[in-house]
Write a protein that holds these residues in place. Sequence first.
Motif, PDB file in Angstrom:
ATOM      1  N   UNK A   1      23.523  -2.335 -63.465  1.00 53.76           N
ATOM      2  CA  UNK A   1      23.692  -1.729 -62.140  1.00 53.76           C
ATOM      3  C   UNK A   1      24.999  -0.941 -62.137  1.00 53.76           C
ATOM      4  N   UNK A   2      24.920   0.396 -62.134  1.00 47.91           N
ATOM      5  CA  UNK A   2      26.145   1.190 -62.271  1.00 47.91           C
ATOM      6  C   UNK A   2      27.120   1.019 -61.105  1.00 47.91           C
ATOM      7  N   UNK A   3      26.615   0.836 -59.890  1.00 50.65           N
ATOM      8  CA  UNK A   3      27.504   0.654 -58.732  1.00 50.65           C
ATOM      9  C   UNK A   3      28.317  -0.621 -58.903  1.00 50.65           C
ATOM     10  N   UNK A   4      27.633  -1.716 -59.220  1.00 49.50           N
ATOM     11  CA  UNK A   4      28.330  -2.990 -59.395  1.00 49.50           C
ATOM     12  C   UNK A   4      29.305  -2.924 -60.564  1.00 49.50           C
ATOM     13  N   UNK A   5      28.891  -2.280 -61.660  1.00 50.34           N
ATOM     14  CA  UNK A   5      29.756  -2.193 -62.843  1.00 50.34           C
ATOM     15  C   UNK A   5      31.026  -1.404 -62.570  1.00 50.34           C
TER      16      UNK A   5
END
Length: 172
Positions: A108-112
């Motif tokens: 998940x790019x947002x969480x990362x």
Amino acid sequence: MGRVIKYEGGAMETATAEKLKAFVRGELTWAEVEGMTFEEAKAIAQVGCDLAAAGRYEEARILFEGLVEGNPKDSASRAALGTVYQKLGRLEDAVTEYSAALARDPANPVALVNRGELYLRRGNRQGFTDLANAVEADPKGETSAGRRAKALVRAIALAAVEKVKEAPRAKA
């Protein structure tokens, strides 16, 4: 109509009782018990995103907390709730939500990118790994999170190069 089960407060359809039992066993989310569709959840999430974009973080928080409560397995809602918590200055809660999102969807790019940034601010080297993983999750920068991750990695690399260049001068 299905078979009816009697209980102290009245009667309940068998299908509803079975859904509730499945919820208690952890086999269904509350959203599934209630029959919330993906499209309905997505529409609520869009309202939450619109509220956050307008700076109405408390209202966005309420919506995303409801979505997460209804379906704690939804990594996108958890990442969005983390973002809202971050905007509200609730950094520990934000990290918790980003980590929960990543437990379900490690790419998940947002969480990362957001957890990576928070970790780096604390001096935690895991932040570098999160940013690198965010770039890997969106190598073409198709999402704003992917583009942000690339920009942060680039900025960190440039800062490191500058630091290396200054090191010999500092010793002289």
